[in-house]
Design a protein around this motif. Structure first.
Motif, PDB file in Angstrom:
ATOM      1  N   THR A   1      32.136  18.434  49.906  1.00 13.89           N
ATOM      2  CA  THR A   1      30.843  17.750  49.942  1.00 13.89           C
ATOM      3  C   THR A   1      30.844  16.571  50.906  1.00 13.89           C
ATOM      4  O   THR A   1      29.855  16.350  51.610  1.00 13.89           O
TER       5      THR A   1
ATOM      6  N   ARG B   1      28.295  16.449  54.162  1.00 13.60           N
ATOM      7  CA  ARG B   1      27.342  15.358  54.440  1.00 13.60           C
ATOM      8  C   ARG B   1      27.474  14.842  55.858  1.00 13.60           C
ATOM      9  O   ARG B   1      26.529  14.290  56.414  1.00 13.60           O
TER      10      ARG B   1
ATOM     11  N   ILE C   1      17.893  14.342  53.651  1.00 17.12           N
ATOM     12  CA  ILE C   1      18.789  14.567  52.518  1.00 17.12           C
ATOM     13  C   ILE C   1      18.960  16.062  52.234  1.00 17.12           C
ATOM     14  O   ILE C   1      20.016  16.496  51.779  1.00 17.12           O
ATOM     15  N   LEU C   2      17.940  16.855  52.533  1.00 24.46           N
ATOM     16  CA  LEU C   2      18.045  18.304  52.333  1.00 24.46           C
ATOM     17  C   LEU C   2      19.190  18.887  53.158  1.00 24.46           C
ATOM     18  O   LEU C   2      19.857  19.821  52.719  1.00 24.46           O
TER      19      LEU C   2
ATOM     20  N   GLN D   1      22.336  18.383  51.294  1.00 24.24           N
ATOM     21  CA  GLN D   1      22.353  19.265  50.121  1.00 24.24           C
ATOM     22  C   GLN D   1      22.689  20.700  50.516  1.00 24.24           C
ATOM     23  O   GLN D   1      23.536  21.350  49.888  1.00 24.24           O
TER      24      GLN D   1
ATOM     25  N   SER E   1      26.323  20.893  51.607  1.00 22.87           N
ATOM     26  CA  SER E   1      27.228  20.776  50.450  1.00 22.87           C
ATOM     27  C   SER E   1      27.267  22.068  49.653  1.00 22.87           C
ATOM     28  O   SER E   1      28.350  22.542  49.279  1.00 22.87           O
ATOM     29  N   ILE E   2      26.109  22.642  49.393  1.00 23.31           N
ATOM     30  CA  ILE E   2      26.069  23.911  48.652  1.00 23.31           C
ATOM     31  C   ILE E   2      26.798  24.995  49.439  1.00 23.31           C
ATOM     32  O   ILE E   2      27.566  25.785  48.874  1.00 23.31           O
TER      33      ILE E   2
END
Length: 186
Positions: free
Chosen positions: A86, A90, A141-142, A145, A148-149
């Motif tokens: 993660t 980012r 921020i998406l 996300q 990270s996923i």
């Protein structure tokens, strides 16, 4: 219990023996992701895994590069944790079945191919590299996300494949080939 002892074999052996004698449901190995050379980490991990009971899960704390995970699975480790998937996501670093991508690079700007078609999973196959790059560059921020996923999906894919190859009896050769592939910079 957590096996400690830094990079000193005698202290590691003593700690591992003490932990094994506690007969707990699992055992952890700590203090081996704090900057020591990988070969020394592997040596200490092998030493400890030779003492801890094979019938109890072995958890290596804080170790998380794909290569380290595969090498330590070969030494007898069962579980890992790390912020790497993660944290790196980012910052735009993606682990893929083809190699490592820095999604911030200009080369991905117009690449409409999936993040990793070979990985499967909705996030990795639905979103394009160009879209993810746009989100990361724009500090949306998406983007963090999705990245990270994706990286977590990659890690789950990696350990799932490791299990398949352990059961198939060809883990060593698969590990060597996989480390070469996933470690490439794309």
């Amino acid at each position: 219990p957590i096996v400690q002892g830094s990079v000193y074999g005698d202290l590691r052996r003593e700690s591992a023996s003490f932990c094994a004698d506690q007969d707990m449901f699992a055992n952890a190995i700590g203090g081996l992701s704090v900057g020591e050379p990988h070969e020394l980490m592997y040596e200490m991990t092998a030493e400890v895994c030779g003492i801890l009971p094979k019938s109890k899960p072995r958890y290596l704390m804080g170790v998380g590069t794909p290569e380290n995970i595969l090498e330590c699975i070969a030494l007898g480790v069962d579980m890992f944790d790390c912020v790497m998937p993660t944290r790196n996501a980012r910052n735009g670093m993606l682990f893929t079945t083809e190699g490592i991508i820095n999604i911030r690079n200009e080369k991905w700007k117009d690449d409409l191919s999936p993040i990793d078609a070979g990985l499967g999973g909705y996030v990795s196959t639905f979103h394009s590299k160009a879209y993810l790059r746009h989100l990361i560059i724009s500090k949306e921020i998406l983007g963090a996300q999705i990245a990270s996923i994706h990286n977590l999906t990659f890690y789950l894919w990696l350990v799932d494949r490791a299990r398949e190859h352990i059961l198939a009896g060809d883990y060593a050769s698969w590990k060597t080939e996989t480390i070469q592939t996933i470690g490439r910079r794309l």
